[in-house]
Every structure is written in C-alpha cells, then in structure tokens.
Scaffold this motif. Structure first.
Motif, mmCIF file in Angstrom:
data_model
loop_
_atom_site.group_PDB
_atom_site.id
_atom_site.type_symbol
_atom_site.label_atom_id
_atom_site.label_comp_id
_atom_site.label_asym_id
_atom_site.label_seq_id
_atom_site.Cartn_x
_atom_site.Cartn_y
_atom_site.Cartn_z
ATOM 1 N N ARG C 276 0.813 1.824 -1.814
ATOM 2 C CA ARG C 276 1.244 2.866 -0.875
ATOM 3 C C ARG C 276 1.004 2.461 0.574
ATOM 4 N NH1 ARG C 276 -0.809 6.747 2.251
ATOM 5 N NH2 ARG C 276 -2.944 6.229 1.675
ATOM 6 N N VAL C 277 -0.130 1.840 0.837
ATOM 7 C CA VAL C 277 -0.466 1.561 2.239
ATOM 8 C C VAL C 277 0.233 0.316 2.773
ATOM 9 C CG1 VAL C 277 -2.717 2.626 1.992
ATOM 10 C CG2 VAL C 277 -2.517 0.165 1.726
ATOM 11 N N CYS C 278 0.820 -0.476 1.909
ATOM 12 C CA CYS C 278 1.409 -1.740 2.389
ATOM 13 C C CYS C 278 2.505 -1.457 3.416
ATOM 14 C CB CYS C 278 1.994 -2.538 1.231
ATOM 15 S SG CYS C 278 2.689 -4.104 1.806
ATOM 16 N N PRO C 279 2.353 -1.955 4.650
ATOM 17 C CA PRO C 279 3.347 -1.644 5.672
ATOM 18 C C PRO C 279 4.668 -2.386 5.467
ATOM 19 C CG PRO C 279 1.713 -3.152 6.556
ATOM 20 C CD PRO C 279 1.258 -2.779 5.170
ATOM 21 N N VAL C 280 4.649 -3.412 4.624
ATOM 22 C CA VAL C 280 5.884 -4.173 4.419
ATOM 23 C C VAL C 280 6.454 -3.981 3.011
ATOM 24 C CG1 VAL C 280 5.333 -5.885 6.169
ATOM 25 C CG2 VAL C 280 4.601 -6.280 3.842
ATOM 26 N N GLY C 281 5.907 -3.010 2.286
ATOM 27 C CA GLY C 281 6.516 -2.613 1.014
ATOM 28 C C GLY C 281 6.417 -3.609 -0.125
ATOM 29 N N ILE C 282 5.309 -4.310 -0.226
ATOM 30 C CA ILE C 282 5.119 -5.212 -1.371
ATOM 31 C C ILE C 282 4.575 -4.390 -2.544
ATOM 32 C CG2 ILE C 282 3.864 -7.241 -2.219
ATOM 33 C CD1 ILE C 282 3.627 -8.133 0.724
ATOM 34 N N PRO C 283 5.134 -4.550 -3.747
ATOM 35 C CA PRO C 283 4.595 -3.799 -4.896
ATOM 36 C C PRO C 283 3.290 -4.416 -5.379
ATOM 37 C CG PRO C 283 6.427 -5.155 -5.606
ATOM 38 C CD PRO C 283 6.313 -5.356 -4.122
#
Lengths: 155, 354, 323
Positions: C276-283
């Motif tokens: 959720r916190v990843c600013p670049v949207g890595i799963p």
C-alpha cells in the motif's frame, strides 16, 4: 538473456561452494588426499557451520553472477554444534522453492550433506553439480533494463 | 515570427520524434498500467506523453540523478616498485542536449531551489551546472489541480513559467507552444507553424484564466520566525509527527530536496566516486562517526524538513521558500502527513501560547 | 470495514481512564486518506474514525515507536485498534517479544476490506476532487465535484483484502461489531501468486525486473512493516557488511527486495502495508505471499495465529525428513 548461447562459450563456469568447517570441508580435503578427480569449477568458502548460511548469501551470489551455488554441511544429527544444520535445511529448502518464483533457475542452487570421511561422495556431489551447471550454461544475471514485460493479472 | 506554434493532438508525437533527434527528450509517461504509476522517462517513438494526469515522481532526477558518477578511479601500480601506486582519475559527465517536455510549473520551478544552492553560491556544482545549461524546459500550463496541490500558497501558480524556456498551452484540438527564452523561441520557430489568430487568442485566454486561479488556500510564506519560536516545543512536534514512519518518500518525490551523500564504490583496484540522493528523514543522515546522532528521533528529523523548507532556506535566500507546492509529499505519504497543516499550525499555536 | 466510528468512540470513552493512550485513526488531508492517530487526552476521542479507510497497521508503532514490553508504572495499558490482518501482526510481535500481551488493550474491528485509493482514482470520473467516500452495504459511494458514483465494494478494496483469510481479529480484548465471513478458506490458493506462477521462468524474471526496476529505495515498505523491527540497524544501510551499494541498478534493487522478503520468511502476516505504501506501485507483498505459501505447504505454519508458537525459521525439528 538473448546472448545466452553466445555467452556459453565465452567464459569459464564459476560455482561458489559454502562448506562447513567440520564435515564437508574435511570431506573435500579427503577427496583431495585420496586424489579423486574433481571438476575445477568450484570456489570454496569455508564457513563454521551451515547454520551460518544466510539465504541472502546464496541470493547475492546468484545476482552477482555466480553460475551455481553449492552449500554442504554435516549430515543431520551430526552437526558439530548439534543443531546448526537443522536450522539451515529449513531455510535452504524455503529458498530453493522460492527462487523459481522470482525467475531464478533453482537448479543453480543445491544443498547437500557430506561428512569428513566421505571423500568419494564429495567427488560425486561436485561432479554431478558441476555437470548440471555446465548443462545450464553461464548465469546470464539480471537484465539491467526491461523493455517489455509480460502482462500479469495479479491484481 | 511570433515565437509560437500550434501542434494538433495527433501531431504531437511527430513533434516529439523530431525533437528527440536533437535532444534527449523527457516526458511524463505511464510506467505501469496496473498501479497507474506516472513518472518522467526518456521519449522514444511510440511512447505517449501523459499530459492530463500528474506524475507521481518529479523530474528532479533529470538534472540531479538519484545516482550520479562523479569520476572513476583506478589504482595503477608502479611496475618497478609495487608498493607505490598512482591514482588514475577520469571525470564523468553525462550532459547532452536535453529537453523536458510536459513538466508542470511546480516541477520546473523546483529547480529554482537547486539553482540557488548549486549555482549562485560561492561554489558551483559543475555536474549540475552543465546539465542545467544543456536542458530546456517546455512547461505545461497546468489545468488540473487536486486536493494536495498548493502552488499558489508558496508564491507560484498554475501558469507560473519561472525557469521555463517554452510554455505548452493546451487549447481546443491541441497545444500552442510559446517560446519564452531566446533558446526556447529559436527552437519553437524551427519546429512548426504559427497558430491561427483564433488559436493564439485562445492560448492567451487560457493563460490568463489559469494565472487567475488560486491553488491552495493559505499563504505559506513568511513562517520563518514562527518555526524558530516553535523549535523547542517538542509537544508540538510530537503531535505533528507521531504517525510518521520515517521513510524517505516525501524527500524522494520532492522536486526541491537536494540533499545528497557521496560514496566510493570500489572493487579491486578500481571504482567510482558517486553522488546519490540522501534523505533527512533517515537516521543515518546525521549519524556521526563517533555514534552520536543530533537528530535521533523522527521529531527532530521532521522538524528539520519543515524548517529547512520554510525557515532556514528563506532566511538565507531572500525569503524564497524551498517548496514548490506540488503536493507530492502529501499525496504519497503513507500516513497522510500534510505539510501545509504543519506549517500553518506553526503560527497558530505560536500565537495561542504567546 | 463498515463505519464503526461511533461504536469505537463510545467504547474508548468508557475505558479511556484505564489506558495510557489509544492508537487509532483520524481523517487525513482529504476524504480518501486516513492518518494514524494517538489518542492522548479525553478530548482527542472525538477525532477517532474507524471505517473502510482505516488502512494503516497500527501495531507498527507498538514495536518501533514505544515501549510495549515493560509493564507501565501506573498499570495503564496501551490501547490499540486492530483489523483482522493487524491482529496477526500483533500476535507475531508478541511471539517475538517485541510486545507484551499484558501491556496492550486490543480493540478488535472485524473488517470486510479496506479501500485502495489507487483503484478508486481509476474508477471515478473526477479523482482530483473527491468530497466523500462511504461504504453502504456491498456498494461504495464516492461523491466528487462532478456527482456521485456507485460501484461494487470489491472493485475498490485492496488486493490483500480480496484474498483475506482472517477478517476477524485473532486476538482481542473487545470486539466492536459482528464477525465477518472470510473471503478465502485458510488453505485456498492465493490467486495473485498463482497468476505469477502461471508465467514461464523467463517471463517471471522479466515481470519482477519490470516491477522492481521502479523501486526508488525510499524504504517506505520496510518502515511501514510492523515486523521489520531492525529499524536503524537494517543491513540495507550498513556499509559493513556491505550487502547493498549506492548503485541504483537492477542488481541492488532486486537484492533489496530479496532481503526484505527473506527476512520476513515465516514472519510476514500479509497485512499488505508494504504494498500500500509503495509510491511507485510495486506489488511488494506478492513476493512475501509466495514465501508464506511455501511455508504453509512445507511446515504447515501460518504466521500470527498462535501467540505461543515459534516462527518456523527460528526453530527446527530433528524429525523432519525429505528436506
């Protein structure tokens, strides 16, 4: 990865071997003293116990381009420190099953148990693993840039 | 020539194709469809600029890469006396002609902070300077603010073209691109045909309308002394910063955060000296060799972040706030800390207690 | 999670005098965001919220920001609000002795899923100006400047919630609201992991490289994780031993995520905060979910269920064979 076949001929194979001081390192020594013929691809790093193995050492070796990683220690129940290899085998088995998920060939990593007296078995282990790695060819490593990636409906 | 051209929507990729022959062109582009991640990337034919949605990462890395090799070194042994060696240094520059197309005014304005620190002081940063001189900015007149935007609060606005060489003005059917500096005008004039009088008028109208917009409710400049007064009030900082997880997102996405760390990465006889981004939110940022850390907790670190942008920097550089109001830190913060609120409460609580 | 704000406030008001503080949530800067909130005084209680926007796993603060081990001098406990997934993290922290069960008062909140702000932005016509977000039954109602959109809740909740096995807190001192039916059975296959596994080996590598290449090493995933407890001693940042260099290349990015994942092997409770916190949207959580699946299959262990259990990679069994 496209240059896989070209790379096959280009460089020698390098296998990193993490061997426990008390059994497998002695086993390798026995094999040497007995003059058993062994492939020369293995670079041995002596460790106090397989319990010292951090799975990250194996991952780091593979990422940095090692063609194979072999971890070998005392047989279960024979650990010099009683239980080090019991911890190790759980960790290494988890890693071995996990590597393919990230796209690594899990055959590039093997763990095994060889005692100090088993020079003959050590010769077999090294020969067999070395053949496996030669069959796989040099580790192409990671792509430094990715132009197109497969679509996954993971979401 | 008017120094303006009109580019229809379907002619935009043609223009970028032409420009990319002369420049390394950076555009905001979709990096990952699944997560909707937009960031600046190098244009290549077939890539589409994302001009209607904000990018999550700023274009900071174009002039200030997250990892920048300053020079390479090799130890060379003296063959006659192997104990002696010399060091062979090779400087490293990567600064061909570059064009940033489609950045927002806040993005471009972020580099004003860099200019102050890296160009206008006693020492010049040659790495930054060379890139800066070789880079042109074609900045989009910004049409879509969201709830985190606050450029007008820090003395800017959605049509602020400070630091831009060209303005890209969206109108019906395409864009009017207007040269603002000599280099910008020259490039524009050789890149297309002039707009019709109606299009030129529409562009002027668009610029005027946008300039009149006020993005962000409060004026956040002029808080320099309030921070000084709040400095030792740890209850205030605890209240503001308790949720913080001390990650570096806010500093990494920020167009004005310029802190860096220098390290040697060597292997064997050769290596590189490199500069990489550093973040004041990290424990290691101020950790001293002896083990003492003057900013041991997140309270001191976050206070520094706010203080630097809204107090120390303006005190040093004629009142200029080192925040461009892009709102990225607010949007990406995992725990929704709002820097606008923190700055505003500097004053309100200071007054309350006085 | 359905809106439990009022019930939560009522309950906290009743017990607050016995507590040192309460960890909860309050509204963030706009209606799509929520902030963790430390209730320190009686008057703070009316700022508390508990709804489908209560994303953050608050147990993170227990281990990293406060002393949750030693009993308080005045006997007052720390109150903490937990969803099902958060409660598992709490159990894991209790197992590893970062939190003492006697030190915390656990306020359990059964949860039908928390929203994923990115998915909502993709669903509504005017994501820039959202006025309100409310879950009404199985529907989500989002009001923007351009009007009201309604869509199925399942289209807007986080990936981890779609495959939730433990919507109800596994430990709690009080439960606010009725228990919820889990979406997946405990031994069900993880659909996201299966999607990655369906790829060929080469494609899997490309998939992960493509994802991890975006990593900017902000450490949000690490810092948000309740079980990444090393804090300022993380091997990511030490120069000795030097696991990671300052290079921002694929090798280092890949290695970072392998470190993160393997250090959580057998410990990760799938709260999904890293993702959720990843600013670049890595799963990011998808990596750990596979390790969890391996451990479940191999050692029949699920993290964060039994406070007395020992995480499987911190122990051994001499009887094991076949590995």
């Amino acid at each position: 990865m496209s240059s896989k076949s070209d790379a096959k001929q280009e460089r020698e194979i390098k296998i990193v071997g993490f061997l426990c001081n008390w059994c497998s390192y002695g086993g390798a020594d026995t094999a040497g003293v007995c003059r058993f013929r062994q492939p020369t691809d293995l670079r041995i790093i002596r460790i106090p116990c397989t319990g010292r193995i951090d799975p990250l050492m194996i991952v780091k070796s593979l990422i940095q381009g090692a063609d194979g990683v072999l971890v070998s220690g005392c047989h279960p129940n024979d650990c010099h420190y009683a239980v080090g290899n019991f911890y190790a085998r759980r960790r290494m088995e988890v890693l071995k099953r996990f590597l393919p998920y990230m796209g690594f060939q899990s055959d590039r990593f093997r763990y095994t148990w060889v005692s100090a007296s088993e020079g003959q078995i050590w010769q077999q282990v090294v020969t067999d693993f070395s053949e496996t790695i030669h069959r796989l060819g040099p580790n192409p490593g990671l792509h430094q840039t990715v132009d197109s990636a497969p679509a996954v409906s993971w979401f | 020539m008017s120094g303006k051209i009109f580019v229809a929507h379907d002619a935009l990729s043609g223009l970028l194709d032409d420009l990319s022959k002369k420049f390394k062109v950076w555009i905001p582009q979709m990096m990952d469809q699944a997560s909707g991640h937009i960031a600046f990337g190098v244009y290549a034919p077939g890539k589409k600029p994302e001009l209607t949605r904000r990018s999550r990462l700023s274009p900071k890395k174009i002039l200030f890469p997250s990892m920048d090799t300053l020079f390479k070194f090799t130890y060379v042994k003296d063959p006659k006396d192997p104990v002696r060696y010399t060091i062979d240094l090779k400087e490293s520059f990567d600064n061909g002609p570059t064009l940033v197309f489609g950045a927002r005014p806040c993005d471009t304005r972020g580099f004003q902070t860099f200019d102050q620190v890296f160009l206008k002081g006693q020492y010049k940063d040659v790495y930054y300077e060379r890139r800066r001189q070789n880079t042109l900015f074609a900045t989009l007149v910004c049409q879509d603010s969201d709830t985190a935007c606050f450029c007008s609060s820090v003395g800017s606005g959605p049509a602020d073209m400070t630091g831009s060489d060209m303005a890209v003005i969206p109108i019906e059917g395409g864009y009017v691109i207007e040269g603002l500096t000599d280099a910008g005008r020259k490039l524009v004039e050789t890149s297309g045909s002039a707009p019709s009088p109606e299009q030129a008028a529409a562009a002027e109208q668009m610029k005027r309308n946008t300039a009149a917009l006020k993005i962000g409710e409060d004026d956040l400049t002029g808080y320099a002394d309030d921070l000084t007064r709040r400095f030792t009030d740890m209850d205030f900082w605890r209240e503001q910063v308790s949720p913080c997880i001390t990650c570096g997102v806010c500093t990494w996405v920020c167009p004005t955060c310029y802190c860096f760390s220098i390290t040697d990465e060597a292997s064997g006889m050769s290596g590189e000296r490199m500069r990489s981004w550093d973040s004041c939110m990290f424990y290691l940022y101020t950790l001293e060799a002896r083990g003492h850390n003057p900013r041991p907790t997140k309270m001191e670190r976050y206070r520094n972040r706010v203080g630097h942008k809204f107090s120390y920097f303006p005190k040093k550089y004629d009142g200029m706030v080192s925040c461009c109001g892009c709102g990225r830190c607010i949007r990406t913060c995992p725990v929704s800390i709002d820097i606008r609120k923190v700055v505003k409460e500097l004053k309100e609580t200071a007054d309350d207690r006085a | 999670m359905d809106d439990k704000t009022n019930a939560l406030r009522e309950h906290v008001k009743g017990i607050f005098s016995n507590l040192e503080l309460v960890l909860g949530w309050e509204p963030g800067y706009d209606p799509l965001h929520t902030r963790p909130f430390y209730v320190r005084t009686e008057s703070d209680i009316d700022r508390l919220t508990a709804n489908c926007l209560s994303f953050q796993n608050l147990t993170r603060y227990l281990a990293k920001s406060m002393n949750a081990v030693d009993p308080a001098a005045d006997g007052r406990k720390i109150g903490v609000c937990v969803k099902g997934c958060d409660s598992r993290s709490l159990v894991a922290l209790i197992q590893e002795k970062f939190v003492s069960r006697d030190r915390v008062y656990v306020i359990g909140l059964p949860c039908r899923g928390t929203l994923d702000a990115r998915r909502i932005r993709a669903l509504v016509p005017d994501p820039a100006r959202i006025r309100s977000v409310n879950a009404e039954g199985d529907e989500l109602v989002v009001e923007t400047d351009r009007g009201i959109s309604r869509f199925a809740l399942d289209r807007a909740i986080a990936r981890k919630c779609l495959q939730c096995r433990y919507p109800n807190p596994v430990i709690h001192d009080v439960l606010i609201g009725d228990p919820v039916t889990p979406r997946l059975k405990i031994d069900a296959e993880n659909p996201s992991v299966a999607a990655v596994e369906a790829l060929s080996l080469e494609d899997r590598l490309l998939f992960w490289e493509n994802q991890l290449d975006r990593c900017i090493r902000c450490f949000a995933c690490r810092n948000a994780c309740p079980l990444c407890v090393c804090q300022n001693h993380c091997i990511m940042e030490t120069r000795m031993p030097k696991w990671i260099t300052q290079y921002r290349n694929m090798n280092e990015k890949f290695m970072f995520h392998m470190i993160h994942a393997l250090h959580l092997a057998g410990r990760c409770t799938e709260c999904g905060e890293c993702e959720r916190v990843c600013p670049v949207g890595i799963p990011v959580a998808l990596i750990k979910e596979k390790i969890n699946a391996i451990i479940y299959e191999m050692l029949d262990y699920e993290s964060g269920i039994d406070p007395e259990a020992v995480p499987p990679l911190l122990t051994f069994s001499p009887k094991e064979t076949g590995i």
